[in-house]
Design a protein around this motif. Structure first.
Motif, PDB file in Angstrom:
ATOM      1  N   VAL A 168       0.856  -1.178   0.000  1.00  0.00           N
ATOM      2  CA  VAL A 168       0.000   0.000   0.000  1.00  0.00           C
ATOM      3  C   VAL A 168       0.895   1.231   0.000  1.00  0.00           C
ATOM      4  N   LEU A 169       0.716   2.095  -1.005  1.00  0.00           N
ATOM      5  CA  LEU A 169       1.457   3.346  -1.111  1.00  0.00           C
ATOM      6  C   LEU A 169       0.504   4.483  -0.793  1.00  0.00           C
ATOM      7  N   ARG A 170       0.855   5.297   0.188  1.00  0.00           N
ATOM      8  CA  ARG A 170       0.023   6.443   0.549  1.00  0.00           C
ATOM      9  C   ARG A 170       0.823   7.719   0.309  1.00  0.00           C
ATOM     10  N   ARG A 171       0.196   8.657  -0.411  1.00  0.00           N
ATOM     11  CA  ARG A 171       0.840   9.930  -0.672  1.00  0.00           C
ATOM     12  C   ARG A 171      -0.224  10.973  -0.954  1.00  0.00           C
ATOM     13  N   ALA A 172       0.195  12.222  -0.959  1.00  0.00           N
ATOM     14  CA  ALA A 172      -0.695  13.330  -1.290  1.00  0.00           C
ATOM     15  C   ALA A 172      -0.088  14.073  -2.475  1.00  0.00           C
ATOM     16  N   VAL A 173      -0.892  14.304  -3.493  1.00  0.00           N
ATOM     17  CA  VAL A 173      -0.460  15.045  -4.671  1.00  0.00           C
ATOM     18  C   VAL A 173      -1.397  16.234  -4.835  1.00  0.00           C
ATOM     19  N   GLN A 174      -0.863  17.440  -4.734  1.00  0.00           N
ATOM     20  CA  GLN A 174      -1.608  18.690  -4.803  1.00  0.00           C
ATOM     21  C   GLN A 174      -2.778  18.695  -3.829  1.00  0.00           C
ATOM     22  N   GLY A 175      -2.529  18.239  -2.632  1.00  0.00           N
ATOM     23  CA  GLY A 175      -3.533  18.237  -1.579  1.00  0.00           C
ATOM     24  C   GLY A 175      -4.490  17.061  -1.620  1.00  0.00           C
ATOM     25  N   MET A 176      -4.461  16.274  -2.672  1.00  0.00           N
ATOM     26  CA  MET A 176      -5.347  15.114  -2.792  1.00  0.00           C
ATOM     27  C   MET A 176      -4.643  13.892  -2.237  1.00  0.00           C
ATOM     28  N   ARG A 177      -5.188  13.345  -1.140  1.00  0.00           N
ATOM     29  CA  ARG A 177      -4.594  12.145  -0.548  1.00  0.00           C
ATOM     30  C   ARG A 177      -5.057  10.919  -1.301  1.00  0.00           C
ATOM     31  N   MET A 178      -4.131   9.981  -1.497  1.00  0.00           N
ATOM     32  CA  MET A 178      -4.477   8.758  -2.209  1.00  0.00           C
ATOM     33  C   MET A 178      -3.747   7.574  -1.600  1.00  0.00           C
ATOM     34  N   ALA A 179      -4.336   6.421  -1.776  1.00  0.00           N
ATOM     35  CA  ALA A 179      -3.722   5.163  -1.364  1.00  0.00           C
ATOM     36  C   ALA A 179      -3.780   4.214  -2.552  1.00  0.00           C
ATOM     37  N   ILE A 180      -2.634   3.685  -2.941  1.00  0.00           N
ATOM     38  CA  ILE A 180      -2.555   2.756  -4.058  1.00  0.00           C
ATOM     39  C   ILE A 180      -2.285   1.371  -3.478  1.00  0.00           C
ATOM     40  N   ASN A 181      -3.191   0.455  -3.714  1.00  0.00           N
ATOM     41  CA  ASN A 181      -3.103  -0.894  -3.180  1.00  0.00           C
ATOM     42  C   ASN A 181      -2.702  -1.828  -4.318  1.00  0.00           C
ATOM     43  N   LEU A 182      -1.529  -2.451  -4.205  1.00  0.00           N
ATOM     44  CA  LEU A 182      -1.002  -3.333  -5.247  1.00  0.00           C
ATOM     45  C   LEU A 182      -0.751  -4.722  -4.682  1.00  0.00           C
ATOM     46  N   ARG A 183      -0.977  -5.737  -5.507  1.00  0.00           N
ATOM     47  CA  ARG A 183      -0.601  -7.090  -5.123  1.00  0.00           C
ATOM     48  C   ARG A 183       0.900  -7.251  -5.364  1.00  0.00           C
ATOM     49  N   VAL A 184       1.550  -8.054  -4.562  1.00  0.00           N
ATOM     50  CA  VAL A 184       2.984  -8.304  -4.748  1.00  0.00           C
ATOM     51  C   VAL A 184       3.217  -8.998  -6.085  1.00  0.00           C
ATOM     52  N   SER A 185       2.271  -9.794  -6.539  1.00  0.00           N
ATOM     53  CA  SER A 185       2.418 -10.480  -7.822  1.00  0.00           C
ATOM     54  C   SER A 185       2.389  -9.518  -9.014  1.00  0.00           C
ATOM     55  N   ASP A 186       1.946  -8.271  -8.811  1.00  0.00           N
ATOM     56  CA  ASP A 186       1.951  -7.268  -9.885  1.00  0.00           C
ATOM     57  C   ASP A 186       3.350  -6.724 -10.154  1.00  0.00           C
ATOM     58  N   PHE A 187       4.280  -6.959  -9.252  1.00  0.00           N
ATOM     59  CA  PHE A 187       5.641  -6.474  -9.423  1.00  0.00           C
ATOM     60  C   PHE A 187       6.430  -7.450 -10.285  1.00  0.00           C
ATOM     61  N   ARG A 188       7.433  -6.942 -11.003  1.00  0.00           N
ATOM     62  CA  ARG A 188       8.224  -7.773 -11.914  1.00  0.00           C
ATOM     63  C   ARG A 188       9.212  -8.654 -11.175  1.00  0.00           C
ATOM     64  N   GLY A 189       9.794  -8.176 -10.081  1.00  0.00           N
ATOM     65  CA  GLY A 189      10.774  -8.965  -9.347  1.00  0.00           C
ATOM     66  C   GLY A 189      11.564  -8.113  -8.379  1.00  0.00           C
ATOM     67  N   ILE A 190      12.583  -8.725  -7.785  1.00  0.00           N
ATOM     68  CA  ILE A 190      13.504  -8.031  -6.884  1.00  0.00           C
ATOM     69  C   ILE A 190      14.741  -7.703  -7.708  1.00  0.00           C
ATOM     70  N   ALA A 191      15.017  -6.411  -7.873  1.00  0.00           N
ATOM     71  CA  ALA A 191      16.103  -5.995  -8.763  1.00  0.00           C
ATOM     72  C   ALA A 191      17.235  -5.366  -7.973  1.00  0.00           C
ATOM     73  N   LEU A 192      18.434  -5.536  -8.498  1.00  0.00           N
ATOM     74  CA  LEU A 192      19.639  -4.944  -7.919  1.00  0.00           C
ATOM     75  C   LEU A 192      20.092  -3.833  -8.853  1.00  0.00           C
TER      76      LEU A 192
END
Length: 174
Positions: free
Chosen positions: A52-76
């Motif tokens: 879950v990513l929570r941030r505010a952009v121009q005063g608008m608060r938002m929460a982005i909920n992502l599944r771990v499976s949506d990520f490509r991998g662990i990168a170095l």
């Protein structure tokens, strides 16, 4: 024993100086840098199955909920002596830092542990890239037309063999 707070001088998890998240102590929440957010900081909540990513952009608060499976991998990511271990998403603004270190042994063990916990592949990445182009839907018309109309053929051209132009009409009368 002193208290470990932001004012005591000990770096909290996710601080820019020393980022070392423990993969065995999930769920964890920390602040990460975000150039598009209002204060340049976003709040990241990392769980075994979701992020879950929570941030505010121009005063608008938002929460982005992502599944771990949506990520490509662990990168170095390698930048000079200091290397970063990230949870890589196809959109670079959703990539999450996991560990920053200059010790290759520490990075290798953390890389393997994070990969095992999230069941994601280990990837190499030279530098953050461009966001991937937006995927097309499978069939854009399908949502607008009923299924039988989609598989039905449209009207074709008129058969020109049966059209008689500039001829007199012959009518048979009894």
């Amino acid at each position: 024993m002193r208290r470990q707070t932001a004012t005591s001088g000990i770096n909290p998890a996710g601080s820019s100086r020393a980022l070392r998240l423990d993969p065995l102590s999930l769920p964890v929440s920390f602040d990460a840098q975000d150039v598009r957010a209002d204060n340049g900081v976003r709040r990241v909540e990392l769980h075994r199955e979701r992020v879950v990513l929570r941030r505010a952009v121009q005063g608008m608060r938002m929460a982005i909920n992502l599944r771990v499976s949506d990520f490509r991998g662990i990168a170095l990511r390698g930048v000079d002596d200091v290397q970063t271990l990230v949870l890589l998403h196809r959109d670079p603004s959703l990539t999450i830092p996991l560990c920053v270190s200059s010790d290759p042994d520490e990075l290798a063990s953390a890389w393997q542990t994070w990969s095992d916990i999230f069941a994601l592949p280990q990837l190499f990445e030279e530098a953050p890239g461009e966001p991937a182009p937006r995927r097309r839907r499978r069939n854009a018309i399908r949502a607008r037309r009923p299924k039988f109309l989609v598989r039905r053929r449209g009207g074709g051209a008129i058969d020109t063999a049966n059209v008689h132009r500039r001829e007199r009409e012959i009518i048979a009368r009894n």
